[in-house]
Design an enzyme around this catalytic site. Sequence first.
Site, PDB file in Angstrom:
ATOM      1  N   TYR A  54       0.889  -1.153   0.076  1.00 46.73           N
ATOM      2  CA  TYR A  54       0.014  -0.167   0.122  1.00 46.73           C
ATOM      3  C   TYR A  54       0.687   1.247  -0.019  1.00 46.73           C
ATOM      4  CZ  TYR A  54      -5.083   0.104   0.077  1.00 46.73           C
ATOM      5  OH  TYR A  54      -6.366  -0.049  -0.375  1.00 46.73           O
ATOM      6  N   GLU A  56      -0.318   4.959  -0.887  1.00 49.73           N
ATOM      7  CA  GLU A  56      -1.261   6.102  -0.814  1.00 49.73           C
ATOM      8  C   GLU A  56      -0.575   7.137  -0.952  1.00 49.73           C
ATOM      9  OE1 GLU A  56      -4.700   5.763   1.557  1.00 49.73           O
ATOM     10  OE2 GLU A  56      -5.836   4.506   0.086  1.00 49.73           O
ATOM     11  N   ASP A 199      -5.652  13.610 -25.714  1.00 50.07           N
ATOM     12  CA  ASP A 199      -5.661  12.176 -25.273  1.00 50.07           C
ATOM     13  C   ASP A 199      -5.018  11.449 -26.371  1.00 50.07           C
ATOM     14  OD1 ASP A 199      -6.392   9.538 -24.592  1.00 50.07           O
ATOM     15  OD2 ASP A 199      -8.300   9.958 -24.413  1.00 50.07           O
ATOM     16  N   THR A 225      -3.102   5.952 -22.357  1.00 47.93           N
ATOM     17  CA  THR A 225      -2.851   4.760 -22.008  1.00 47.93           C
ATOM     18  C   THR A 225      -1.389   4.216 -22.019  1.00 47.93           C
ATOM     19  OG1 THR A 225      -3.356   3.338 -23.946  1.00 47.93           O
ATOM     20  CG2 THR A 225      -5.387   3.957 -22.575  1.00 47.93           C
ATOM     21  N   LYS A 228      -1.646   0.232 -25.220  1.00 49.94           N
ATOM     22  CA  LYS A 228      -2.068   0.459 -26.625  1.00 49.94           C
ATOM     23  C   LYS A 228      -0.772   0.394 -27.526  1.00 49.94           C
ATOM     24  CE  LYS A 228      -6.805   2.128 -25.846  1.00 49.94           C
ATOM     25  NZ  LYS A 228      -7.613   3.128 -25.694  1.00 49.94           N
ATOM     26  N   ARG A 234      -1.247  -2.660 -18.811  1.00 48.44           N
ATOM     27  CA  ARG A 234      -2.642  -2.102 -18.972  1.00 48.44           C
ATOM     28  C   ARG A 234      -2.532  -0.979 -17.696  1.00 48.44           C
ATOM     29  NH1 ARG A 234      -6.880  -2.963 -21.556  1.00 48.44           N
ATOM     30  NH2 ARG A 234      -5.986  -4.781 -22.298  1.00 48.44           N
TER      31      ARG A 234
HETATM   32  C1  PLP Z   1      -8.609   3.435 -24.963  1.00 44.81           C
HETATM   33  C2  PLP Z   1      -8.803   4.902 -24.815  1.00 44.81           C
HETATM   34  C3  PLP Z   1      -9.058   5.533 -23.508  1.00 44.81           C
HETATM   35  C4  PLP Z   1      -9.310   4.547 -22.313  1.00 44.81           C
HETATM   36  O1  PLP Z   1      -8.419   3.675 -22.099  1.00 44.81           O
HETATM   37  P1  PLP Z   1      -8.892   2.379 -20.885  1.00 44.81           P
HETATM   38  O2  PLP Z   1      -7.559   2.201 -20.601  1.00 44.81           O
HETATM   39  O3  PLP Z   1      -9.666   1.581 -21.649  1.00 44.81           O
HETATM   40  O4  PLP Z   1      -9.554   3.308 -19.747  1.00 44.81           O
HETATM   41  C5  PLP Z   1      -9.324   6.800 -23.437  1.00 44.81           C
HETATM   42  N1  PLP Z   1      -9.007   7.578 -24.470  1.00 44.81           N
HETATM   43  C6  PLP Z   1      -8.986   7.088 -25.681  1.00 44.81           C
HETATM   44  C7  PLP Z   1      -8.991   8.054 -26.834  1.00 44.81           C
HETATM   45  C8  PLP Z   1      -8.907   5.824 -26.033  1.00 44.81           C
HETATM   46  O5  PLP Z   1      -8.488   5.433 -27.111  1.00 44.81           O
END
Ligand code: PLP
Length: 416
Positions: A54, A56, A199, A225, A228, A234
């Site tokens: 933990y 935090e 994003d 993220t 990807k 993840r």
């Molecule tokens: C995949 C994605 C997210 C969210 O990611 P998670 O890890 O699935 O919560 C946010 N913004 C965009 C543009 C994405 O493609």
Amino acid sequence: MSRVFHLQAHDAQLFDLICEELQRQTDHLEMIASENYTFESVMEAMGSVLTNKYAEGYPSKRYYGGCEVVDRIEELAIERAKKLFKCQFANVQPHAGSQANMVVYHALLKPYDRILSMELNSGGHLTHASPVSLTGKHFQGFHYGLNAEGWIDYEEVLRIAKVVRPQLIVCGYSAYPREVNFKYFREIADEVGALLMGDVAHIAGLVVAEEHPHPFPHCHVVTTTTHKTLRGPRGGMILSNDAQLASKIDRALFPGMQGGPLMHVIAAKAVGFLENLKPEWKTYAVQVKRNVQALAQVLLEHGFELLSGGSDNHLLVIRLKDFSGKDAQLALDSAGITTNKNSVPGDTRSPVLTSGLRLGSAALTSRGMQEADFTFIGNKIVEVLNNIHDRDFHARTRGEVVAFSKQFKTYDVPIF
Ligand SMILES: *Cc1c(COP(=O)(O)O)cnc(C)c1O
């Protein structure tokens, strides 16, 4: 498998399911644009004793004792993240991309403030203030779309921004096959007095390889993220270059939104970033883009229409006419090729059916596939789609796909 797994002895049922999933990941062709095959080293860190701790708070400002080692781990992840994205502040604690976005809104906005973003059907994300997401209930979502050819019309975005007067503009998408012009977006944000969030969840792996324009210095804050195109564990991350903003973000995450950080995942993020910092990463990112080009060429040669006519990144979207995205996804699934249906601009079919199909190259590139392999796969996709209602044909294709797929490596063991 020579290793003895505790899970095998203690929960054979679950162990068998994980083995089955590894088999699936090896047999099929993974073309979902948001997926990837992470590194064994990343999975080892994720499966480590760090899950027990933990922590935090933030390094040297924790609410628990015994954090001296995890402090160094989180600091390492932060240092690598900053180096990778060439920025000054990184928060590596978001559990995933969705949490990263919510933290930013929580940090920068008041309830019912206005967010301007791409509509879901044109490639936006649920957490970009879609009405069905908490982000669209706590904030007012206003949306821009794509033009009929599938491109962002920046003048249209500006026109909408002048009407909406948003506090925050969001750019960066889940199904946009072209480059995002962060510079234009910043000009629009400045003109209407909004903050700009980039994003880069989908394109981060290309951004850090300089295979996509960089969101900095244009964006005030960047979320991503890590699983990807970055090919890490993840998870999510928030980046910025402004000390005041960064401290608001840190507080919005903890104590604002999350509890204890996933230290095993933060360690795995650090491992992934080290891979992203190697010269080989550039080679990977270049190959990801080349592979999409090879795929696009086959599809175009066979008369398929691509949204915007092609791709600049790791994904493409086919606009379907005679059958739905759902039918295409199901037929390809039966043939061992995993994809997902996607709405397209001006879609006349419902979101359950859609008229689009999204394909990405990142995962198969991680398995070592190159242009010739994507040409082979492209031809298989064309054959299946040209025989959309012939189930025997799909099943026969599956045999060929599995034999092809098995030539490429995934993992030697199911658990790390
Ligand atoms: C995949 C994605 C997210 C969210 O990611 P998670 O890890 O699935 O919560 C946010 N913004 C965009 C543009 C994405 O493609």
